[in-house]
Design an enzyme around this catalytic site. Sequence first.
Site, PDB file in Angstrom:
ATOM      1  N   TYR A 108      70.963  31.539 -10.741  1.00 22.31           N
ATOM      2  CA  TYR A 108      70.512  30.559 -11.731  1.00 22.31           C
ATOM      3  C   TYR A 108      68.990  30.620 -11.805  1.00 22.31           C
ATOM      4  CZ  TYR A 108      69.672  25.959 -13.864  1.00 22.31           C
ATOM      5  OH  TYR A 108      69.235  24.937 -14.671  1.00 22.31           O
ATOM      6  N   ASP A 122      73.370  32.343 -15.042  1.00 19.35           N
ATOM      7  CA  ASP A 122      72.527  31.845 -16.124  1.00 19.35           C
ATOM      8  C   ASP A 122      71.123  32.360 -15.856  1.00 19.35           C
ATOM      9  OD1 ASP A 122      71.003  30.491 -17.928  1.00 19.35           O
ATOM     10  OD2 ASP A 122      71.530  28.481 -17.227  1.00 19.35           O
ATOM     11  N   ASP A 176      76.916  22.930 -22.178  1.00 17.76           N
ATOM     12  CA  ASP A 176      76.219  23.568 -23.303  1.00 17.76           C
ATOM     13  C   ASP A 176      76.303  25.095 -23.209  1.00 17.76           C
ATOM     14  OD1 ASP A 176      74.615  23.194 -21.071  1.00 17.76           O
ATOM     15  OD2 ASP A 176      72.820  22.657 -22.188  1.00 17.76           O
ATOM     16  N   HIS A 177      76.792  25.620 -22.081  1.00 19.43           N
ATOM     17  CA  HIS A 177      77.035  27.054 -21.912  1.00 19.43           C
ATOM     18  C   HIS A 177      78.533  27.337 -21.975  1.00 19.43           C
ATOM     19  CE1 HIS A 177      72.968  28.065 -20.105  1.00 19.43           C
ATOM     20  NE2 HIS A 177      72.974  26.747 -19.968  1.00 19.43           N
ATOM     21  N   ASN A 236      77.854  28.365 -16.521  1.00 19.46           N
ATOM     22  CA  ASN A 236      76.977  27.245 -16.188  1.00 19.46           C
ATOM     23  C   ASN A 236      77.763  25.977 -16.507  1.00 19.46           C
ATOM     24  OD1 ASN A 236      75.218  24.999 -16.482  1.00 19.46           O
ATOM     25  ND2 ASN A 236      73.459  26.391 -16.543  1.00 19.46           N
TER      26      ASN A 236
END
Length: 262
Positions: free
Chosen positions: A104, A149, A252-253, A7
């Site tokens: 996603y 994700d 953040d991933h 992601n």
Amino acid sequence: MKIVTWNVNSLRLRLGLVEKLTDELAPDVLCLQETKCPDDLVPHEDLKRLGWTHVAHHGQKGYNGVAILSKRPLSNVRTHSWCDTPQCRHLIAEVDGMEVHSLYIPAGGDVPDPEKNPKFDQKLRFLDKIIDWFAGTYGPRDPIVLAGDFNVAPLAADVWDHKKLLKVVTHTPAETARLGFLRQTLDWTDSTRHFVPHDEPAFTWWSYRSPDWRKGNRGRRLDHIWVTPALKDRLVDHDIHVDGRDWNKPSDHVPVSVTLSA
DNA sequence: ATGGTTGGTCCCCAA
């Protein structure tokens, strides 16, 4: 054959990190989510320079967006929208005799109640739809890689505190039960748990809001690579590239990878 | 019980 899912949280902002990932992990196929980029603004020339000569992208302005980058030819590229309004969350392509899905799943907002929170309702219905679709479309002997994700942390060891997170979106029984049903559709193998014991904490996401993510380690495993039984015996390696959370201006991933034997 | 950060867009929404 090495397949990575990440992601990226804005493809254009993180082109430099796509290059770093390409150099350091050397994937053959890179599935991206949250490209946040319309199709006509994809930086194809930059990607080509990095070796991504085959690019499938399904994006929209501002939100969502999925991609499959490949060093080998892609064919039979398709998309699905599993929402009432069109959303770019599911892209499929064939490569090397396998079908690769970049998926996603909706995050689902903050309140884990479909009556009060339309986003959570949309997430549960999205899961219900793809459960039916995978069950009705494929069989376990089809060679499929489902990467992306998923915005669900299915096991207790997939979150930093199981009891605390049972009422937090991504780890509620409504979501983890549905992910269990999805896993049953084609007897999918969860690649990470194929290599990592089920009670060993494994995370792929740490909130931007935790200042010292490594110290607190309040992570969750939201990013997954699943394979059908047809490919299970070819799984030879796996990695969660935790160091990616410390890259300059990180997502953040972090990237998750699997390697399949030839 | 609340706030904390990031990205894209257009003055706020989604994560």
